[in-house]
Enzyme design. Structure first.
Site, mmCIF file in Angstrom:
data_model
loop_
_atom_site.group_PDB
_atom_site.id
_atom_site.type_symbol
_atom_site.label_atom_id
_atom_site.label_comp_id
_atom_site.label_asym_id
_atom_site.label_seq_id
_atom_site.Cartn_x
_atom_site.Cartn_y
_atom_site.Cartn_z
ATOM 1 C CB CYS A 50 -0.987 -0.059 1.158
ATOM 2 S SG CYS A 50 -2.463 0.917 0.865
ATOM 3 C CG HIS B 188 -3.435 -3.490 4.319
ATOM 4 N ND1 HIS B 188 -2.238 -2.921 4.678
ATOM 5 C CD2 HIS B 188 -4.100 -2.559 3.600
ATOM 6 C CE1 HIS B 188 -2.193 -1.679 4.191
ATOM 7 N NE2 HIS B 188 -3.301 -1.443 3.533
HETATM 8 N N1 GLN Z 1 -2.110 6.796 2.100
HETATM 9 C C1 GLN Z 1 -2.237 5.893 0.990
HETATM 10 C C2 GLN Z 1 -3.595 5.952 0.321
HETATM 11 O O1 GLN Z 1 -4.574 6.292 0.945
HETATM 12 C C3 GLN Z 1 -1.916 4.495 1.441
HETATM 13 C C4 GLN Z 1 -2.914 3.943 2.419
HETATM 14 C C5 GLN Z 1 -2.458 2.667 3.081
HETATM 15 O O2 GLN Z 1 -1.276 2.379 3.124
HETATM 16 N N2 GLN Z 1 -3.370 1.926 3.662
HETATM 17 O O3 GLN Z 1 -3.683 5.628 -0.829
#
Ligand code: GLN
Length: 251
Positions: free
Chosen positions: A92, A191
């Site tokens: 992510c 995740h």
């Molecule tokens: N901040 C990034 C987004 O919203 C990654 C989010 C995350 O790592 N869960 O795309």
């Protein structure tokens, strides 16, 4: 005795949403279960990143946290490690900062580390939140890949990167694929932690480091996978199934 396999967890305080730090533990434990010595090294945001590790693990994070993380990684250590063939596994926000650029929620574009040929802008509409399911797009991983996603970014791959998976349910990169594989760098929006939910992906990564691995008992992991796959199959995450056509890539 051989040196332990060194697994670096990069800035868990910044890049550690949804238990992504567990990916490093999973990698280490799956080696230990096979009698292979492994050590995990948590690197704090004010610590220097070791240049001599075998695997670097990066997790997800909020926009502000990932912007700080990328500034701390700009010294080139991670790039040199990747160029030397060390494995990098990123989730992510970790994925987004390895690309060429990423756009934050305030409309500001940030330079990434350029380890993956991709650029992240924003998903049209709302954030992608929910179960994510995909079929591996690279050989050697038994699928499907399953996990949980929560991101506002959309990541478009360039020709040097290939997706890790093709999305069956959920959003992933936002163009029908999830994640990226480019040389020794592997990334995903999953995740879970991803490697707890996908032992085949964990072993595929480890095989790239230590060679062929003996089989181990994954009864509990398989049980978890069955439950999660049934959840998606029965449509309880139906509202996250919206897909759209791949946007045209820049030529
Ligand atoms: N901040 C990034 C987004 O919203 C990654 C989010 C995350 O790592 N869960 O795309």
């Amino acid at each position: 005795m051989a040196d332990p396999v060194r697994i670096v967890l990069v800035f868990p305080a910044l890049l550690g949403t949804y238990g992504d730090g567990g990916n490093a533990s999973v990698l280490a434990q799956r080696l230990r279960w096979r009698g292979i010595d492994a050590e995990t090294i948590d690197v704090g945001v004010d610590d220097a990143l070791p240049g001599e590790a075998d695997i670097y693990v990066l997790g997800g994070g909020e926009d502000t946290a990932q912007t700080l993380a990328v500034s701390r990684l700009a010294d080139g250590t991670l790039r040199r490690a990747a160029d030397a063939g060390k494995q990098v596994f990123a989730v992510c926000a970790g994925f987004q900062i390895l690309g060429e650029t990423f756009l934050d929620g305030h409309g500001e574009v940030h330079a990434g580390l350029g380890l993956i040929d991709c650029r992240t802008d924003r998903l049209p509409g709302s954030r992608a939140v929910g179960e994510l399911l995909g079929d591996p797009a690279v050989d050697g991983i038994a699928g499907p890949l399953t996990g949980y996603e929560n991101h506002g970014g959309r990541t478009l791959l360039g020709p040097a990167a290939q997706p890790l998976a093709l999305v069956r349910a959920g959003i992933g990169n936002g163009d029908g694929g999830d994640g990226a594989v480019q040389g020794s760098v592997v990334a995903t929006y999953l995740h879970g932690p991803a490697l707890a939910r996908n032992p085949a992906l964990a072993d595929w990564l480890l095989t790239r480091v230590v060679g062929t691995l003996a089989p181990i008992d994954d009864t509990e992991e398989s049980e978890l996978r069955r439950e999660r796959l049934a959840f998606v199959r029965h449509g309880r995450s139906r509202r996250w199934r919206r897909q759209w056509k791949p946007p045209a890539r820049d030529s």
